[in-house]
Structure formats: structure tokens, C-alpha cells
Motif scaffolding. Structure first.
Motif, short mmCIF file in Angstrom:
data_model
loop_
_atom_site.label_atom_id
_atom_site.label_comp_id
_atom_site.label_asym_id
_atom_site.label_seq_id
_atom_site.Cartn_x
_atom_site.Cartn_y
_atom_site.Cartn_z
N GLY A 1 19.13 7.11 -2.66
CA GLY A 1 20.04 7.88 -3.12
C GLY A 1 20.64 8.61 -1.70
N LYS A 2 21.24 9.25 -1.46
CA LYS A 2 22.12 9.96 0.16
C LYS A 2 21.47 11.31 -0.43
N PRO A 3 20.55 11.79 0.63
CA PRO A 3 20.13 13.19 0.77
C PRO A 3 20.78 14.05 0.17
N VAL B 1 36.06 18.86 -3.16
CA VAL B 1 34.95 18.64 -4.63
C VAL B 1 35.37 17.12 -5.12
N PHE B 2 36.53 16.64 -5.15
CA PHE B 2 36.75 15.73 -5.81
C PHE B 2 35.95 14.68 -4.62
N SER B 3 36.32 15.00 -2.53
CA SER B 3 35.69 14.04 -2.22
C SER B 3 34.27 13.80 -2.67
N LEU B 4 33.36 14.56 -3.17
CA LEU B 4 32.43 14.52 -3.71
C LEU B 4 32.36 13.32 -4.98
N LEU B 5 33.12 13.36 -5.42
CA LEU B 5 32.55 12.73 -6.68
C LEU B 5 33.70 11.38 -6.19
N ALA B 6 33.88 10.97 -5.53
CA ALA B 6 34.15 9.31 -5.04
C ALA B 6 33.46 9.00 -4.41
N LEU C 1 29.79 9.64 -4.82
CA LEU C 1 28.82 9.89 -6.59
C LEU C 1 29.36 8.36 -6.94
N MET C 2 30.35 8.53 -7.59
CA MET C 2 31.09 6.81 -8.36
C MET C 2 30.42 6.04 -7.74
N ALA C 3 30.13 5.78 -5.95
CA ALA C 3 30.29 4.58 -5.29
C ALA C 3 28.29 4.48 -5.55
N GLU C 4 28.15 4.95 -6.49
CA GLU C 4 25.91 4.63 -6.28
C GLU C 4 26.11 4.90 -8.30
N ASP C 5 25.08 4.19 -8.56
CA ASP C 5 24.99 4.53 -9.19
C ASP C 5 23.19 5.68 -9.71
#
Length: 507
Positions: free
Chosen positions: A461-463, A444-449, A451-455
Motif C-alpha cells: 500500500g502507498k504511504p 478529494v476524488f483524485s484520492l478516491l480514484a 484508492l479504487m486502483a488498489e485492493d
């Protein structure tokens, strides 16, 4: 032996129904001891007293009840339990079917005691049990694991692989549109509990973009679950490591603070039980706040107030953003609305099982209302629903309903869901995407990381198909101190408190 025969026949019935283990040589020793008859009353009283204590201790040892050390540790805290809750807990261990069978056994004994020598049957049955076990019955469900694959090696390999997992949370200092983070951690909410109350997939989950169907909380107790969440930016560690300070970069909320977030921890209870608030404060690196500003909707098993989830969240959120100066917030929120022993305020007296569904409906409605408020606020927010553990609404052959000593899949497989609010590219309308492979906190927090790398408001945005690759797989390993449940190719296996690996049937 007289009425002692009833004790052994009752244990035979429990053993053949897989309700207890049966240590045949200790039972044989006890049977021999109570077979002797002393003429002197003092000797007879001493014999019966010692035998009674030994019989109770042996039955406790053979049961699935918590080890004495944990019971002793809980004794002080149990003094705060209300009398009605203590009665409710006691009633859960009374099986009316067993009571009926034992009543029939008593009646037969009284009718036949003068005609049959029951002590002979007792010794024959005790000696037959190890022979039957050799043929795989009735102890088939508790066979000691043996074979080419060593569970201990599997477990050590799992820890070694998890030790190499580390997340580096990117800084959001230069993000034009950083997003807020809300992590909702209610206790006692598992997939099996939802199925028990005929709500296997609540409509509330349809509000989310992503639902993890096979998320393992890795423990069945609240404090360890909170610890595992709050150090979820690294791989899963053993229970013994949880008491040690988190390695550099593994403390999630301090890492978020370094990345540019304000961090906060809010509870809908006072957090005094088992020093929960102090634990959260230490692991989150910020003082846990009691949501006293919320309305009191129920009381815990110790009579302390439990605050309304929506009013606690809404009032805190609006108050914080009114004075935050635009800096993004990462909020950890813990709720005990579903915890065992809660009583509804101004409601009729019903037990925890009867009140679970109304409390569940209230909790999900409050969360739903809060998410709607976040959507109307116009700020980008990542919402994560991540329950701590299940409620054990129904037990299994090794653990009674309401008990959480064994971290079985019924307790640690919990509904985790993720929602993006106010992002430029979110999932299209329709049911949430489902992740079916085994996951835990690091995924889950890999997904968070990512998202944080994007605006949140950037044009590209990634699909979601690409984002889902960041939700990495984590093998199923759950643990409570010495007890570990692990999944292998043939099902679930458990390491008992005696350090033996046995097959575990969670049905």
C-alpha cells in the motif's frame, strides 16, 4: 425637503460605516426632486409618493441584499416559511447600534430644524462623497480593481485549466476486497461557523485520517453544492454550466456505478424545497430517498420533519447490506440538521442562532456513532465528510449574518475530512494529517480514484505521504450565479452583480 434630510443623513451614516454603497448622482437627483415644493395637494402627494418609492428602491439597490430577481424567485418559497422564522429573519436586519444613532439624529433634527437649513448640508455631503472616494475613503473597501492583472483573464485561465481535469475511475469488478464509500454532506457547516460557536476544531475531526483545512465548496447554496460534489470527477466549472448535463465521465455516481458499485442517495428530509430531491436524483442517477424510517428530532422552517441522522444512516445501511449480496455501495447522504430555521422537537422556542450549537453537537455525535458502527461491521469503508457550505453565523461589511448571496470564504471554506475503515494500511494512531493547500472536489476524488486502483486488503500500500500528492491544488473561486469571489495574491476580490471587480474584505 423637511424630513427627507433624515433619509439622506441616515444613508451617509450607513455609507461611512461601509454598510451600503452610495450612488451619488442618483441620490443627487432624488434630493433635487424632493426639494421642490408644490402648492396643490394632489401634486404634492404625487411627488412624495413617487419619491418614497424611488428612495426605497435606491436604498435597496445600494444595499447588499439579494437582487430583486432572486427575491422574486424566492417569494413563492418564502410563503412556506413559518411566521416565527420570518420574524427571526427580519430581526437580523435590525442593528440596535444603527437604531440608536438614527434616534439621536431624529432628536437633533427636531431640536435644530427651525435654526438650520439641513437641505444645504445634504447637497454639500452628496457632492463631497465622489471627491472623498477619489482619495480612497470611505469607499476604500470597495475599490474597483485596476492594474496589470485583469481579474477576468485570471478567471478565464482558471476555467481553462479546470476544463482539462478528468478522472477515470478504475473498475473494481476484479477487486478481492472492494470498499464501500460513504459521503456525508451536511449543510451550513463552515470553519467560520465552528469558530463562532467556540468549536474551531471539533474533537469529532480527530476520528479521521485526513483533514483538509482549506477546502472550497465553491458555492454558498445547497443545490449547487450538491451538483458540484456529484460532478466532482472533473474540474470546477462556472455556475452557468451546472444547469447543463455533465460531460461524459464527470458524473461521479454514474461513473461509480459503471466501476461496479451500487449507488444510493439518502436525505434526512423530504427534499421538496427548491426541488432538491429531484436535483439529487438527476445528478446522482439514482432516486433520492427520504429517510422516513428515522426518528423526527426537529422540524424545518416550513414545518416539515427533519429526521435523526444516526437512525436514518444506521437503519438504511444495515437494511441495505442485509440484501445487497456483497456488492459494494457508494452512498451520498445529505443532512439539513444545521439549516437555518430548524426548530428542535419538544424543545423550548429558541432561534436558529441559539440552537445552532446544540444541533451541531447532535449532528457530530450522530456521525461519530455511525462511524463507530461502521468500524465494528468489519467491512472496508471510505468515509468522506464534505459540507455543502457554511451557515453565515456572522456577516461582514457586505453581507448580513444569515445571508448567503455572496459566496465569501466564510461560507465556502468548510471542514472536509477523510477516514479509511478496515483498510490494510491506514494512518498510524495520532491526530489526523492536515492538508493546508487550497483544494476542492477534484482533489478529494483524485484520492478516491487512487484508492479504487488498489485492493483494500492487499499486503502492499502507498504511504500517506504519497497519497497526499493525489490531493491536487485548486485555486479559490466561488460563485453564485453572477457573483464571483476569487483569491489573488493580495487577498479576495469579488465580481459584483453589476459585473464590476472590487476588493472584498471578509472580516
Amino acid at each position: 425637503m423637511q424630513y427627507w434630510s433624515l433619509y439622506f443623513f441616515a444613508k451617509f451614516a450607513l455609507y461611512f460605516n461601509h454598510a451600503i454603497k452610495f450612488n451619488w448622482y442618483l441620490n443627487l437627483l432624488l434630493a433635487i426632486c424632493v426639494s421642490f415644493s408644490f402648492r396643490r395637494p394632489r401634486w404634492r402627494i404625487a411627488q412624495q409618493s413617487i419619491a418614497l418609492i424611488a428612495a426605497i428602491a435606491l436604498l435597496y439597490y445600494e444595499s447588499s441584499l439579494p437582487p430583486p430577481a432572486r427575491l422574486w424567485a424566492e417569494a413563492g418559497r418564502m410563503s412556506s416559511y413559518s411566521f416565527s422564522y420570518l420574524l427571526e429573519l427580519f430581526a437580523r436586519f435590525i442593528n440596535l447600534g444603527y437604531v440608536l444613532v438614527f434616534g439621536v439624529m431624529l432628536a437633533l433634527y427636531m431640536l435644530l430644524a427651525e435654526r438650520l437649513r439641513f437641505s444645504s448640508f445634504v447637497f454639500v455631503c452628496i457632492l463631497c462623497i465622489p471627491l472623498l472616494a477619489q482619495f480612497g475613503w470611505p469607499g476604500q473597501k470597495q475599490h474597483i480593481i485596476a492594474g496589470a492583472q485583469d481579474p477576468g483573464v485570471m478567471l478565464n485561465t482558471f476555467y481553462a485549466e479546470e476544463q482539462d481535469r478528468h478522472l477515470s475511475l478504475p473498475s473494481i469488478a476484479h477487486a478481492a476486497h472492494p470498499f464501500d464509500i460513504v459521503i456525508l454532506q451536511p449543510g451550513e457547516l463552515g470553519w467560520d461557523d465552528l469558530a463562532f460557536v467556540d468549536a474551531p476544531y471539533p474533537k469529532f475531526l480527530n476520528r479521521f485520517d485526513l483533514v483538509l483545512l482549506n477546502f472550497n465548496s465553491a458555492t454558498s447554496h445547497s443545490a449547487p453544492a450538491a451538483k458540484r460534489l456529484l460532478r466532482g470527477s472533473c474540474g470546477q466549472v462556472s455556475d452557468s454550466v451546472l444547469s447543463e448535463p455533465a460531460a461524459a465521465g464527470c458524473a461521479l455516481f454514474p461513473s461509480l456505478e459503471q466501476a461496479g458499485y451500487d449507488t444510493a442517495a439518502v436525505l434526512n428530509h423530504n427534499g421538496r424545497y427548491n426541488q432538491f430531491a429531484a436535483t439529487i436524483s438527476a445528478y446522482a442517477g439514482t432516486k433520492a430517498q427520504e429517510g422516513k424510517w428515522g426518528a423526527v428530532t426537529m422540524h424545518g422552517f416550513d414545518g416539515t420533519p427533519v429526521y435523526d441522522d444516526y437512525s436514518v444512516l444506521s437503519k438504511w445501511w444495515n437494511r441495505h447490506h442485509a440484501h445487497a449480496g456483497g456488492k459494494p455501495i457508494a452512498l451520498y447522504y445529505n443532512s439539513i440538521t444545521l439549516h437555518d430555521g430548524n426548530t428542535l422537537a419538544n424543545g423550548r422556542a429558541i432561534n436558529s442562532v441559539q440552537s445552532y450549537k446544540p444541533r451541531l453537537d447532535k449532528l457530530l455525535a450522530d456521525f461519530d456513532h455511525f462511524i463507530t458502527e461502521l468500524e465494528h461491521a468489519g467491512r472496508p469503508v471510505l468515509v468522506v465528510l464534505m459540507p455543502a457550505h457554511g451557515a453565515a453565523m456572522r456577516g461582514d461589511q457586505l453581507q448580513a449574518a444569515g445571508m448567503r448571496e455572496i459566496p465569501s470564504p466564510k461560507l465556502t471554506l468548510v471542514p472536509v475530512a477523510i477516514k479509511l475503515i478496515g483498510f490494510a494500511h491506514t494512518k498510524e494512531s495520532g491526530p489526523p494529517l492536515e492538508v493546508k493547500h487550497a483544494t476542492s472536489y477534484f482533489g478529494v476524488f483524485s484520492l478516491l480514484a487512487g484508492l479504487m486502483a488498489e485492493d483494500a486488503k492487499q499486503a502492499g500500500g502507498k504511504p500517506w505521504s504519497e497519497r497526499l500528492q493525489q490531493v491536487v491544488e485548486t485555486a479559490f473561486v466561488s460563485e453564485n450565479e453572477k457573483i464571483i469571489v476569487m483569491r489573488d495574491k493580495d487577498g479576495y476580490i469579488m465580481r459584483s452583480a453589476e459585473d464590476l471587480w472590487i476588493k472584498y474584505d471578509s472580516n
